[in-house]
Scaffold this motif. Sequence first.
Motif, PDB file in Angstrom:
ATOM      1  N   GLY A  14       1.044  -1.082   0.082  1.00  0.00           N
ATOM      2  CA  GLY A  14      -0.295   0.566   0.164  1.00  0.00           C
ATOM      3  C   GLY A  14       0.945   1.277   0.154  1.00  0.00           C
ATOM      4  O   GLY A  14       1.944   1.104  -0.837  1.00  0.00           O
ATOM      5  N   ILE A  15       0.688   1.899   0.373  1.00  0.00           N
ATOM      6  CA  ILE A  15       1.419   3.240   0.716  1.00  0.00           C
ATOM      7  C   ILE A  15       2.281   3.705   1.298  1.00  0.00           C
ATOM      8  O   ILE A  15       3.004   4.548   0.676  1.00  0.00           O
ATOM      9  CB  ILE A  15      -0.101   4.353   1.726  1.00  0.00           C
ATOM     10  N   GLY A  16       2.484   2.576   2.162  1.00  0.00           N
ATOM     11  CA  GLY A  16       4.195   2.211   2.732  1.00  0.00           C
ATOM     12  C   GLY A  16       5.306   1.720   1.081  1.00  0.00           C
ATOM     13  O   GLY A  16       6.449   3.028   1.285  1.00  0.00           O
ATOM     14  N   LEU A  17       4.604   1.309   0.742  1.00  0.00           N
ATOM     15  CA  LEU A  17       5.539   0.572  -0.514  1.00  0.00           C
ATOM     16  C   LEU A  17       5.347   1.168  -1.586  1.00  0.00           C
ATOM     17  O   LEU A  17       6.699   1.950  -1.409  1.00  0.00           O
ATOM     18  CB  LEU A  17       4.585  -0.783  -1.075  1.00  0.00           C
ATOM     19  N   GLU A  18       4.694   2.001  -2.136  1.00  0.00           N
ATOM     20  CA  GLU A  18       4.414   2.651  -2.800  1.00  0.00           C
ATOM     21  C   GLU A  18       5.791   3.892  -3.114  1.00  0.00           C
ATOM     22  O   GLU A  18       6.241   4.815  -3.756  1.00  0.00           O
ATOM     23  CB  GLU A  18       3.263   3.432  -3.400  1.00  0.00           C
ATOM     24  N   SER A  19       5.259   5.109  -1.050  1.00  0.00           N
ATOM     25  CA  SER A  19       6.119   6.133  -0.663  1.00  0.00           C
ATOM     26  C   SER A  19       7.683   5.612  -1.008  1.00  0.00           C
ATOM     27  O   SER A  19       8.449   6.257  -1.138  1.00  0.00           O
ATOM     28  CB  SER A  19       5.821   6.597   0.424  1.00  0.00           C
ATOM     29  N   ALA A  20       7.926   4.400  -0.013  1.00  0.00           N
ATOM     30  CA  ALA A  20       9.316   3.772  -0.487  1.00  0.00           C
ATOM     31  C   ALA A  20      10.139   3.818  -1.922  1.00  0.00           C
ATOM     32  O   ALA A  20      11.424   4.197  -1.862  1.00  0.00           O
ATOM     33  CB  ALA A  20       9.493   2.056   0.465  1.00  0.00           C
ATOM     34  N   SER A 185      -7.535   2.094  -1.965  1.00  0.00           N
ATOM     35  CA  SER A 185      -7.679   0.949  -2.450  1.00  0.00           C
ATOM     36  C   SER A 185      -6.672   0.150  -1.804  1.00  0.00           C
ATOM     37  O   SER A 185      -5.455   0.292  -2.958  1.00  0.00           O
ATOM     38  CB  SER A 185      -7.576   0.816  -4.507  1.00  0.00           C
ATOM     39  N   THR A 186      -6.341  -0.278  -0.884  1.00  0.00           N
ATOM     40  CA  THR A 186      -5.262  -0.889  -0.338  1.00  0.00           C
ATOM     41  C   THR A 186      -5.405  -2.458   0.159  1.00  0.00           C
ATOM     42  O   THR A 186      -6.690  -2.292   0.522  1.00  0.00           O
ATOM     43  CB  THR A 186      -4.167  -0.042   0.462  1.00  0.00           C
ATOM     44  N   GLU A 187      -4.620  -2.772   0.396  1.00  0.00           N
ATOM     45  CA  GLU A 187      -5.281  -4.386   1.317  1.00  0.00           C
ATOM     46  C   GLU A 187      -5.305  -3.926   3.429  1.00  0.00           C
ATOM     47  O   GLU A 187      -5.340  -4.343   3.354  1.00  0.00           O
ATOM     48  CB  GLU A 187      -4.051  -5.055   1.486  1.00  0.00           C
ATOM     49  N   PHE A 188      -5.742  -2.676   2.978  1.00  0.00           N
ATOM     50  CA  PHE A 188      -5.549  -2.059   4.488  1.00  0.00           C
ATOM     51  C   PHE A 188      -7.407  -2.443   5.337  1.00  0.00           C
ATOM     52  O   PHE A 188      -6.827  -2.986   6.186  1.00  0.00           O
ATOM     53  CB  PHE A 188      -5.408  -0.254   4.496  1.00  0.00           C
ATOM     54  N   VAL A 189      -7.947  -2.427   3.931  1.00  0.00           N
ATOM     55  CA  VAL A 189      -9.661  -3.112   4.454  1.00  0.00           C
ATOM     56  C   VAL A 189      -9.988  -4.535   5.040  1.00  0.00           C
ATOM     57  O   VAL A 189     -10.196  -5.145   5.406  1.00  0.00           O
ATOM     58  CB  VAL A 189     -11.073  -2.162   4.016  1.00  0.00           C
ATOM     59  N   ALA A 225     -12.334   4.862  -4.762  1.00  0.00           N
ATOM     60  CA  ALA A 225     -11.225   4.980  -3.634  1.00  0.00           C
ATOM     61  C   ALA A 225     -10.116   5.536  -4.365  1.00  0.00           C
ATOM     62  O   ALA A 225      -9.334   5.046  -5.698  1.00  0.00           O
ATOM     63  CB  ALA A 225     -11.083   3.468  -3.427  1.00  0.00           C
ATOM     64  N   GLN A 226      -8.964   6.406  -4.125  1.00  0.00           N
ATOM     65  CA  GLN A 226      -7.496   6.456  -4.171  1.00  0.00           C
ATOM     66  C   GLN A 226      -6.376   6.160  -4.321  1.00  0.00           C
ATOM     67  O   GLN A 226      -6.908   5.524  -3.445  1.00  0.00           O
ATOM     68  CB  GLN A 226      -7.433   8.249  -3.678  1.00  0.00           C
ATOM     69  N   ALA A 227      -5.965   5.968  -5.665  1.00  0.00           N
ATOM     70  CA  ALA A 227      -5.037   4.912  -5.464  1.00  0.00           C
ATOM     71  C   ALA A 227      -3.535   5.040  -4.824  1.00  0.00           C
ATOM     72  O   ALA A 227      -3.446   6.291  -4.694  1.00  0.00           O
ATOM     73  CB  ALA A 227      -3.927   4.774  -7.473  1.00  0.00           C
ATOM     74  N   PRO A 228      -2.724   3.843  -3.748  1.00  0.00           N
ATOM     75  CA  PRO A 228      -2.143   4.184  -3.027  1.00  0.00           C
ATOM     76  C   PRO A 228      -0.810   5.181  -3.691  1.00  0.00           C
ATOM     77  O   PRO A 228      -0.223   6.215  -3.066  1.00  0.00           O
ATOM     78  CB  PRO A 228      -1.019   3.214  -2.302  1.00  0.00           C
ATOM     79  N   GLU A 229      -0.213   5.175  -4.943  1.00  0.00           N
ATOM     80  CA  GLU A 229       0.447   6.244  -5.553  1.00  0.00           C
ATOM     81  C   GLU A 229       0.187   7.778  -6.221  1.00  0.00           C
ATOM     82  O   GLU A 229       0.753   8.255  -5.681  1.00  0.00           O
ATOM     83  CB  GLU A 229       0.784   5.429  -7.246  1.00  0.00           C
ATOM     84  N   GLY A 230      -1.280   7.636  -5.449  1.00  0.00           N
ATOM     85  CA  GLY A 230      -1.621   8.684  -5.517  1.00  0.00           C
ATOM     86  C   GLY A 230      -1.417   8.854  -4.042  1.00  0.00           C
ATOM     87  O   GLY A 230      -0.587  10.637  -4.272  1.00  0.00           O
ATOM     88  N   VAL A 231      -1.602   8.356  -2.810  1.00  0.00           N
ATOM     89  CA  VAL A 231      -1.448   9.621  -1.782  1.00  0.00           C
ATOM     90  C   VAL A 231       0.231   9.230  -0.872  1.00  0.00           C
ATOM     91  O   VAL A 231       0.699  10.700  -1.137  1.00  0.00           O
ATOM     92  CB  VAL A 231      -1.448   8.750  -1.056  1.00  0.00           C
ATOM     93  N   ALA A 232       1.268   8.253  -2.015  1.00  0.00           N
ATOM     94  CA  ALA A 232       2.980   8.843  -2.136  1.00  0.00           C
ATOM     95  C   ALA A 232       3.243   9.570  -2.850  1.00  0.00           C
ATOM     96  O   ALA A 232       3.662  10.725  -2.977  1.00  0.00           O
ATOM     97  CB  ALA A 232       3.720   6.974  -3.005  1.00  0.00           C
ATOM     98  N   GLY A 233       2.677  10.271  -3.638  1.00  0.00           N
ATOM     99  CA  GLY A 233       3.058  11.406  -4.622  1.00  0.00           C
ATOM    100  C   GLY A 233       2.335  12.830  -3.711  1.00  0.00           C
ATOM    101  O   GLY A 233       3.350  13.901  -3.812  1.00  0.00           O
ATOM    102  N   VAL A 234       1.345  12.345  -3.145  1.00  0.00           N
ATOM    103  CA  VAL A 234       1.856  14.115  -2.351  1.00  0.00           C
ATOM    104  C   VAL A 234       2.568  13.404  -0.658  1.00  0.00           C
ATOM    105  O   VAL A 234       3.402  14.755  -0.373  1.00  0.00           O
ATOM    106  CB  VAL A 234      -0.221  13.629  -1.190  1.00  0.00           C
ATOM    107  N   ILE A 235       3.200  13.037   0.103  1.00  0.00           N
ATOM    108  CA  ILE A 235       3.611  12.203   0.445  1.00  0.00           C
ATOM    109  C   ILE A 235       5.005  12.656   0.001  1.00  0.00           C
ATOM    110  O   ILE A 235       5.681  13.323   0.421  1.00  0.00           O
ATOM    111  CB  ILE A 235       3.772  11.158   1.242  1.00  0.00           C
TER     112      ILE A 235
END
Length: 280
Positions: A14-20, A185-189, A225-235
């Motif tokens: 998810g977000i962590g993977l994409e952010s890394a 849209s990650t495995e979080f839920v 839902a927002q893709a995790p790549e989008g969150v990673a871009g904001v981060i």
Amino acid sequence: MTSPVLLITGTSSGIGLESAVAAARHGFRVVATMRDLDKAEPLRAAAGEAGVDLDLQRLDVTDERSVADCIGYIREAYGRLDALLNNAGAGHVGTIELETIDDVRSVMEVNFFGVVSLTRAALPLLRESRGRVVTVSSVGGVVGQPFNEAYCAAKFAVEGFMESLTPVAATVGVRVTVVEPGAVSTEFVANVGLDANHPAYGTPYEPAFSAYLARTAGAFDPSVAQAPEGVAGVILGVLDAEQPPARIQTSENAVRFAGIKLSDLDGSHVQAVTAHWMQG
């Protein structure tokens, strides 16, 4: 100049993977951590596909020894830390009558005390580098949501902690930002563990719970839902910003949802919106 060092928690998906991966591609030396390194293969594959190197390390944010060992490793291996991304967390769906206090404490340990513990341990290195703390919260840290009492309580606590820390950290040169995604849209839920054995079934809460689940499934559908790549871009934008914001939402939906609370002084609008989620 030496490439900045970034520590990220919860990078198995998810977000962590994409952010890394995004941060490494951008030039950060990324220490990517997770509690169970046996789950690192998706991250390794993503890094290989992107052509970047990551320093994978085990870290359990709920274990003080693990936190101290990780920070000690970074000081020894790199001699500096320029940014911390608190991303590790765990979802939880339920309601207090059907839970134990230990259930609630467990949610707080991962989502709140883990953030506090790692931030505390990292601050000496961040002061030296005049670095920054970026913490992934949630719109659930702004707006309380049905069947999320424990999870939202933890995220509210994160928000209060970071909002209070922000001006104090700034006096020693450390910038603090809270990042608030909406539905992603990650495995979080999927990892929350909702199934036919959930304690809400067969209780007076079942009708409202079933309606809530139906609404939530729609909100987290990948087409919405927002893709995790989008969150990673904001981060990444926050990490790169000369003057990062104290709080940022990651999508227009998140902006609108958080705005409900921030303009709702008596709480009536929030209650009207979330009550509707439990109506079949």
